[in-house]
Design a protein around this motif. Structure first.
Motif, PDB file in Angstrom:
ATOM      1  N   ASP A 428       0.733  -1.328   0.071  1.00 48.62           N
ATOM      2  CA  ASP A 428      -0.095  -0.008   0.105  1.00 48.62           C
ATOM      3  C   ASP A 428       0.834   1.333  -0.013  1.00 48.62           C
ATOM      4  OD1 ASP A 428      -2.685  -0.866  -0.395  1.00 48.62           O
ATOM      5  OD2 ASP A 428      -3.038  -0.864   1.832  1.00 48.62           O
ATOM      6  N   THR A 467      -0.079  -4.581 -10.942  1.00 45.34           N
ATOM      7  CA  THR A 467       0.968  -3.600 -10.811  1.00 45.34           C
ATOM      8  C   THR A 467       1.924  -3.944 -11.762  1.00 45.34           C
ATOM      9  OG1 THR A 467       0.160  -2.950  -8.537  1.00 45.34           O
ATOM     10  CG2 THR A 467       2.458  -2.531  -9.248  1.00 45.34           C
ATOM     11  N   ALA A 535     -11.356   2.553  -0.579  1.00 42.11           N
ATOM     12  CA  ALA A 535     -10.658   1.791  -1.867  1.00 42.11           C
ATOM     13  C   ALA A 535     -11.768   1.416  -2.932  1.00 42.11           C
ATOM     14  CB  ALA A 535     -10.000   0.489  -1.169  1.00 42.11           C
ATOM     15  N   ARG A 569      -2.944   5.192   0.184  1.00 37.66           N
ATOM     16  CA  ARG A 569      -3.065   5.163  -1.592  1.00 37.66           C
ATOM     17  C   ARG A 569      -3.914   6.309  -2.157  1.00 37.66           C
ATOM     18  NH1 ARG A 569      -0.747   1.063  -3.928  1.00 37.66           N
ATOM     19  NH2 ARG A 569      -2.373   0.852  -5.772  1.00 37.66           N
ATOM     20  N   ALA A 572      -3.292   7.046  -5.831  1.00 39.27           N
ATOM     21  CA  ALA A 572      -3.940   6.395  -6.848  1.00 39.27           C
ATOM     22  C   ALA A 572      -5.372   6.965  -7.087  1.00 39.27           C
ATOM     23  CB  ALA A 572      -4.154   4.901  -6.028  1.00 39.27           C
ATOM     24  N   TYR A 604       5.345   6.867 -10.698  1.00 38.86           N
ATOM     25  CA  TYR A 604       4.070   6.089 -10.958  1.00 38.86           C
ATOM     26  C   TYR A 604       3.724   6.226 -12.299  1.00 38.86           C
ATOM     27  CZ  TYR A 604      -1.002   5.042  -9.888  1.00 38.86           C
ATOM     28  OH  TYR A 604      -2.255   4.379  -9.929  1.00 38.86           O
TER      29      TYR A 604
END
Length: 670
Positions: A428, A467, A535, A569, A572, A604
Motif C-alpha cells: 500500500d 501492478t 478503496a 493510496r 492512486a 508512478y
C-alpha cells in the motif's frame, strides 16, 4: 394521509380519491420529488436521469409534460397542502408535515418514545417504492433512498424491541409485525430476528426464542454462508444461560449479555482486530437529546460492521457502560477488544459538534482524534455523514496499528492474517518498487497457503500482478495474466460478501482481464456491502472513467479522498481523478491531478502517462516531452507497438485513440 411511499406508491387526493398519473415515469418523478422534500432537484438533473439518451431539449420537454401531469392533481395554491414550486432551474414538491408517510416516519424516529417508534413501525409496510417497477437507468437515483430507509427500519425494529413495555402491548404487536415484514423480504435481516428473539423472551417463551435464533443461523448459512453477528450470538448465549440455570427473563432489557458472556462469545475471534464503540456523552444539557447521541453510536457500529475483517462488539454490550466512569484498559479486557471509540455530542440551537477518539486498550494511547461541526437541518442524514467520516478515519488507523502489531510478532508464529497485514504494509505504500511488489506477492501467497479461503488475500495477490502489468514488469505475460485473472476470480467467488475482495478482485478482472462489465458489477456490489470503504470508491472511479463517465468518476474519487484523507493510496485516487478529466477532455485538470499523484509517487507510470497525454493534447509539447523522457527512463521497454499491454480498457474508442495520440505527440517511440 395523502402520499405513501413505504411499501409502494399510493397517492390520494384531498377528496380521498386515488391519484393516477399518465405514465410510470411521471409516478416515479413524483416519488423523487417527495423524497427530496423542500430541497427539490435541479431540472437538468431530473431530465438527464429520467430521460437518458434523449437530446437536452427533448428531455427537458418530457420533464415539463410530466410536471404538468402532476400539477393537474396538485395545483399551485398558497393554501394547498401539496403543490409544485420552482423556477426555470429547479423544482420541488412542497408538502405539509403530515402529508407523506416518510416525513411522519422520520419524525417519529426522531421523537423516539416507544409509542412513537411503534407508530413508525406500523407505517413501514415495506421498502420505499416496494413492488414498483423501477427502470434500470433509475436504479442509481432511487438506490440510496431504498438503502437508507431499509437501514432505518432495521434500526427501528432493534430500538423498539429494546423498549417494550408489558407483554401484549401495542408496541410489542407493532414491533412483531415490522420484524415479520422485514424477514418476509429478507430472511437474513438479523435485526428482525433479534427483535423476535427478544419478543419471545419478553413473553417468557425461551424455547421459541432459541428456535428463532436457529432460523436466523440457518438462513445466514444458506443464503450468505455466514455466521450470526456477535450481538445475535450473545443474545442466544444469554438465553441458553438462563435456560440452564432456570432464571426467568428479567424484563424488556433481556438479551443484553454481560461482559463475561461477551468474552465467551468473542473468544473465537482472537485473531481479528476488534473494536467497541462506547456510548457517546451527551453534552447538550438536554436529556431529551440523549437519543441523538445514542443514534450516532448506532450508525458508527453499523458502518464499522461492514468491514469483514474487523470484529465489532454489538451496541447492546458496549451500552452496558453507559453513564459509568470507566477505565479503557478494563473495558478492553472485559469486552475482549483491542480498540475503543469514545466521543461526545453537543447540540446548541441548530448547530452540532461531534468529537471522537480511537484508543488502543492495551496501552491507553490515543491513535486518532477529531471533531465534526455541522447544522441540524437533516438530523439523520448528518448522522450518516458523520458516521462515514469517523469510520473512514478510524479504519486506516486500525489497519496501521494492526500492521505494527504484526511486525512485532515472532516470525515463527505468523498466521494467515499476519502475513496478509505484512503484505499490505509493503504494497500500500509503493507502486514503483519491483522488489517490494514481489515481496508483497509472496506474503499474500503465504496467507493463501495458510488459509485457502482467504478471499482478500487472493484479491491482493492479483493486484500485485496488475501492478506488474502497469509498470511493464511482466516476464511471461500470458502466464502472469492468466494467474492474475485466476486469483481475481477466486477472490470474488470466495468473497461475494467481502467488499475488499470484490473491490480489488473486480479491478484486476477489468484491468488485467479486460472484463470491464464484470469489474463494474464487483465494485458496485462492494459499495453496496460497505459504502464506507474508501478503496471501493477509488476503484469505482477508475471503472467509471474507463466506461466514459468522467464526472461520476471524479465524484467517486472525491468520495474516496473524503472518507480517508490520509490514506497511503491517496496518490492512486488522484491519478484516477486525472484519468477522468482526460476522458472528459479537460487536459489542464488531468495534468494537475496526475502531477499531484506524482508528488507522492514520483515514478508512478500510470500518472506519468496521463500527465504526458494531458500536456501533449493541451499543446504543451515541451512539458509533454519532458514527462515522456521521465516515463521512458522508468520503463525503457514501452513503445507505441506494445502500448496495448498497459492501456486502461477504455470503453469509448475516442478515449483510447486520444490517449494513444497524446503519447505519440509526447514522443513515445514506435
Amino acid at each position: 394521509m395523502r402520499i405513501r411511499l413505504l411499501g409502494g406508491l399510493e397517492v390520494t387526493s384531498l377528496e380521498r380519491r386515488p391519484v393516477r398519473f399518465a405514465t410510470r415515469k411521471t409516478s416515479l418523478l413524483f416519488a423523487a420529488l417527495v423524497l427530496a422534500g423542500r430541497r427539490g432537484h435541479r431540472r437538468e438533473q431530473l431530465s438527464e436521469a429520467f430521460w437518458p439518451g434523449r437530446s437536452n431539449g427533448q428531455a427537458r420537454n418530457s420533464l415539463r409534460q410530466a410536471l404538468v401531469d402532476i400539477r393537474r392533481s396538485f395545483p399551485t395554491s398558497k393554501d394547498a397542502a401539496v403543490y409544485i414550486d420552482g423556477d426555470h432551474e429547479a423544482v420541488a414538491l412542497i408538502t405539509g408535515p403530515d402529508e407523506a408517510d416518510i416525513s411522519i416516519f422520520d419524525r417519529k424516529l426522531e421523537e423516539g418514545r416507544a409509542t412513537d417508534l411503534a407508530f413508525a413501525a406500523d407505517l413501514y409496510r415495506g421498502g420505499v417504492l416496494a413492488g414498483e417497477a423501477i427502470p434500470e437507468e433509475l436504479d442509481e437515483w432511487f438506490g440510496p433512498y431504498l438503502n437508507r430507509y431499509q437501514r432505518k427500519a432495521l434500526q427501528l425494529v432493534d430500538r423498539l424491541s429494546l423498549a417494550l413495555p408489558i407483554p401484549g402491548s401495542a408496541e410489542e404487536t407493532a414491533c412483531e409485525g415490522l420484524a415479520e415484514r422485514l424477514l418476509a423480504s429478507d430472511p437474513t435481516a438479523e435485526a428482525a430476528h433479534r427483535a423476535l428473539i427478544r419478543i419471545h423472551a419478553h413473553r417468557g417463551h425461551e424455547n421459541a426464542a432459541l428456535r428463532q435464533f436457529e432460523l436466523c443461523r440457518t438462513a445466514l448459512k444458506k443464503q450468505l454462508d455466514a455466521e450470526p453477528e456477535a450481538q445475535t450470538s450473545s443474545l442466544a448465549a444469554s438465553l441458553q444461560s438462563r435456560d440452564r440455570t432456570g432464571h426467568q427473563p428479567p424484563g424488556p432489557s433481556s438479551g443484553v449479555a454481560t461482559p463475561a458472556q461477551m468474552r465467551a462469545v468473542l473468544a473465537r475471534h482472537d485473531d481479528q482486530p476488534s473494536i467497541a464503540v462506547l456510548p457517546f456523552q451527551n453534552l447538550s444539557g438536554d436529556v431529551e437529546q440523549e437519543y441523538f447521541a445514542d443514534g450516532m453510536v448506532e450508525d458508527i457500529v453499523t458502518a464499522l460492521a461492514h468491514f469483514r475483517h474487523l470484529f465489532v462488539v454489538a451496541r447492546n454490550s458496549s451500552f452496558a457502560y453507559k453513564g459509568r466512569s470507566i477505565d479503557i484498559k478494563q473495558v478492553g479486557r472485559e469486552l475482549g477488544v483491542r480498540y475503543v471509540v469514545e466521543g461526545s455530542v453537543r447540540r446548541a440551537s441548530d448547530r452540532l459538534r461531534i468529537a471522537g477518539q480511537l484508543i488502543d486498550t492495551s496501552t491507553g494511547a490515543y491513535l486518532w482524534a477529531d471533531r465534526f461541526d455541522g447544522t441540524l437541518a437533516e438530523v439523520f442524514d448528518l448522522q450518516d455523514q458523520v458516521a462515514s467520516s469517523i469510520v473512514g478515519a478510524i479504519t486506516p488507523k486500525v489497519e496501521e496499528a494492526e500492521i505494527e502489531r504484526a511486525k512485532r510478532k515472532p516470525t515463527e508464529s505468523l498466521d494467515a492474517y499476519d502475513y496478509y497485514l505484512r503484505g499490505l504494509a509493503v504494497f500500500d505504500r509503493t507502486v514503483n518498487d519491483q522488489a517490494a511488489i514481489d515481496e508483497a506477492l509472496q506474503l499474500f501467497k503465504a496467507a493463501i497457503a495458510r488459509d485457502p479461503e482467504f478471499a482478500a488475500a487472493y484479491a491482493r495477490a492479483a493486484r500485485c500482478y496488475a501492478t506488474r502489468k502497469s509498470n511493464g514488469w511482466m516476464v511471461d505475460r500470458a502466464e502472469e495474466v492468466a494467474e492474475a485473472v485466476r486469483l481475481a476470480r477466486r477472490a470474488v467467488e470466495l468473497g461475494r460478501d467481502d467488499a475488499i475482495a470484490l473491490s480489488h478482485g473486480g479491478y484486476v478482472l477489468g484491468y488485467v482481464g479486460g472484463e470491464l462489465k464484470n469489474s463494474a458489477v464487483c465494485i458496485d456490489r462492494a459499495l453496496v456491502l460497505n459504502p464506507n470503504l474508501a478503496a471501493a470508491w477509488g476503484l469505482s472511479s477508475w471503472v467509471k472513467a474507463c466506461f466514459g463517465e468522467p464526472d461520476r468518476a471524479v465524484e467517486h474519487a472525491a468520495g474516496a479522498m473524503r472518507l480517508s484523507p490520509l490514506d497511503p493510496r491517496l496518490f492512486a485516487w488522484q491519478f484516477c481523478t486525472g484519468l477522468a478529466h482526460f476522458c472528459a477532455g479537460r487536459y489542464d485538470d488531468a495534468v494537475e491531478w496526475a502531477e499531484s499523484s506524482l508528488r507522492s509517487q514520483p515514478n508512478y507510470a500510470s500518472a506519468m502517462r496521463v500527465a504526458a497525454v494531458g500536456h501533449a493534447l493541451a499543446g504543451r509539447l515541451l512539458e509533454a516531452q519532458q514527462m515522456m523522457a521521465r516515463l521512458c527512463a522508468f520503463d525503457p521497454s514501452l513503445r507505441l507497438s506494445n502500448l496495448a499491454e498497459v492501456l486502461p480498457p477504455f470503453h469509448r474508442p475516442d478515449d483510447r485513440s486520444r490517449y494513444i495520440e497524446g503519447l505519440r505527440k509526447a514522443g513515445l517511440p514506435d
